[in-house]
Design a protein around this motif. Structure first.
Motif, short mmCIF file in Angstrom:
data_model
loop_
_atom_site.label_atom_id
_atom_site.label_comp_id
_atom_site.label_asym_id
_atom_site.label_seq_id
_atom_site.Cartn_x
_atom_site.Cartn_y
_atom_site.Cartn_z
N ASP A 43 0.52 -15.18 -2.94
CA ASP A 43 1.52 -16.23 -2.79
C ASP A 43 2.74 -15.94 -3.66
OD1 ASP A 43 2.10 -19.05 -1.72
OD2 ASP A 43 2.41 -19.30 -3.88
N GLU A 44 2.51 -15.49 -4.90
CA GLU A 44 3.60 -15.14 -5.80
C GLU A 44 4.42 -13.98 -5.26
OE1 GLU A 44 4.36 -16.37 -9.33
OE2 GLU A 44 3.59 -18.03 -8.13
N LEU A 45 3.75 -13.01 -4.65
CA LEU A 45 4.42 -11.82 -4.13
C LEU A 45 5.29 -12.13 -2.92
CD1 LEU A 45 1.57 -9.20 -4.36
CD2 LEU A 45 3.81 -8.99 -5.43
N GLY A 46 4.83 -13.04 -2.08
CA GLY A 46 5.50 -13.26 -0.81
C GLY A 46 4.96 -12.27 0.22
N ASP A 47 5.70 -12.03 1.28
CA ASP A 47 5.21 -11.19 2.38
C ASP A 47 5.02 -9.75 1.94
OD1 ASP A 47 5.31 -13.40 4.02
OD2 ASP A 47 7.28 -12.92 4.84
N VAL A 104 1.24 -1.22 1.01
CA VAL A 104 0.18 -1.10 0.01
C VAL A 104 -0.11 0.38 -0.21
CG1 VAL A 104 -2.21 -1.66 -0.54
CG2 VAL A 104 -0.84 -3.31 0.74
N GLU A 105 -0.09 0.79 -1.48
CA GLU A 105 -0.42 2.18 -1.84
C GLU A 105 -1.75 2.15 -2.60
OE1 GLU A 105 1.23 5.24 -5.11
OE2 GLU A 105 2.74 4.47 -3.73
N VAL A 109 1.32 -2.68 -4.73
CA VAL A 109 1.55 -3.55 -3.57
C VAL A 109 3.03 -3.93 -3.60
CG1 VAL A 109 0.81 -5.66 -4.77
CG2 VAL A 109 0.73 -5.57 -2.30
N GLU A 110 3.67 -3.78 -2.44
CA GLU A 110 5.10 -4.02 -2.33
C GLU A 110 5.32 -5.20 -1.38
OE1 GLU A 110 8.62 -1.19 -0.91
OE2 GLU A 110 7.07 -0.13 -2.06
N SER A 111 6.17 -6.13 -1.82
CA SER A 111 6.49 -7.27 -0.96
C SER A 111 8.00 -7.35 -0.80
CB SER A 111 5.96 -8.57 -1.59
OG SER A 111 6.76 -8.90 -2.72
N ILE A 112 8.44 -8.36 -0.05
CA ILE A 112 9.89 -8.53 0.12
C ILE A 112 10.54 -8.95 -1.19
CG2 ILE A 112 9.82 -8.98 2.60
CD1 ILE A 112 9.88 -11.98 1.96
N LYS A 113 9.74 -9.46 -2.14
CA LYS A 113 10.27 -9.93 -3.41
C LYS A 113 10.12 -8.95 -4.57
CE LYS A 113 8.36 -14.37 -3.38
NZ LYS A 113 8.07 -15.62 -4.05
N PRO A 172 -0.31 -4.42 6.30
CA PRO A 172 -0.32 -4.88 4.90
C PRO A 172 -0.33 -6.40 4.78
CG PRO A 172 1.83 -3.96 5.49
CD PRO A 172 0.90 -3.67 6.62
N GLU A 173 0.09 -7.09 5.84
CA GLU A 173 0.12 -8.56 5.81
C GLU A 173 -1.28 -9.19 5.71
OE1 GLU A 173 0.01 -7.34 10.17
OE2 GLU A 173 1.12 -6.65 8.42
N LEU A 174 -2.33 -8.39 5.94
CA LEU A 174 -3.70 -8.90 5.76
C LEU A 174 -3.92 -9.38 4.32
CD1 LEU A 174 -5.77 -6.25 7.76
CD2 LEU A 174 -5.40 -8.64 8.38
N VAL A 175 -3.20 -8.78 3.38
CA VAL A 175 -3.29 -9.21 1.98
C VAL A 175 -2.84 -10.67 1.87
CG1 VAL A 175 -2.35 -8.84 -0.34
CG2 VAL A 175 -3.00 -6.88 1.07
N ASN A 176 -1.85 -11.06 2.68
CA ASN A 176 -1.37 -12.45 2.66
C ASN A 176 -2.27 -13.38 3.45
OD1 ASN A 176 1.68 -10.87 2.90
ND2 ASN A 176 1.31 -12.26 1.21
N THR A 177 -2.69 -12.95 4.63
CA THR A 177 -3.41 -13.86 5.52
C THR A 177 -4.88 -14.03 5.17
OG1 THR A 177 -3.83 -12.06 7.09
CG2 THR A 177 -1.85 -13.41 7.47
#
Length: 127
Positions: free
Chosen positions: A35-39, A43-44, A61-65, A89-94
């Motif tokens: 949640d803190e990272l955003g989308d 992922v490396e 892990v790289e996000s838009i933020k 990589p969005e599986l980390v969010n969902t």
């Protein structure tokens, strides 16, 4: 805001979670962290067979933020990498505690969980 903190996991202060299944340790990042990272967009992760060291960086892990380092809760050999994250990589969010897992490690130290936070301690940290 309330974040999911499963009671069957242990946590690092840097927001990684761990679960143990027989001799293998599975690692991911927490609901709070995603949640803190955003989308998450990238992922490396290390390769299968690589060594990881407790408290040391194992990936990014790289996000838009932001770009954040990932830290290993245990020392040992990587036995599995969630390759689905390279394409999704969005599986980390969902699904951070399910399909968004990152690594499985065969730990070289049996007492590796001693320094990790309990679910209660982790909840206090993120409140």
């Amino acid at each position: 805001m309330s974040f999911e903190v499963p009671d069957d996991l242990r946590y690092m202060e840097s927001h990684e979670w761990t679960s143990t299944d027989d001799d293998t340790v599975r690692i991911g990042i927490t609901d709070f962290a995603q949640d803190e990272l955003g989308d998450v967009v990238f992922v490396e992760l290390p390769d299968e067979g690589d060594e990881v060291t407790e408290g040391e960086e194992f990936g990014v892990v790289e996000s838009i933020k932001a770009v954040s380092d990932l830290y290993s809760p245990v020392s040992g050999t990587v036995t599995a990498v969630n390759e689905a994250l390279f394409d999704q990589p969005e599986l980390v969010n969902t699904d951070p505690f399910g399909d968004g897992w990152m690594l499985e490690v065969d730990p070289s130290d049996g007492g590796a969980f001693d320094g990790l936070l309990s679910p209660e301690e982790y909840r206090e940290q993120i409140e």
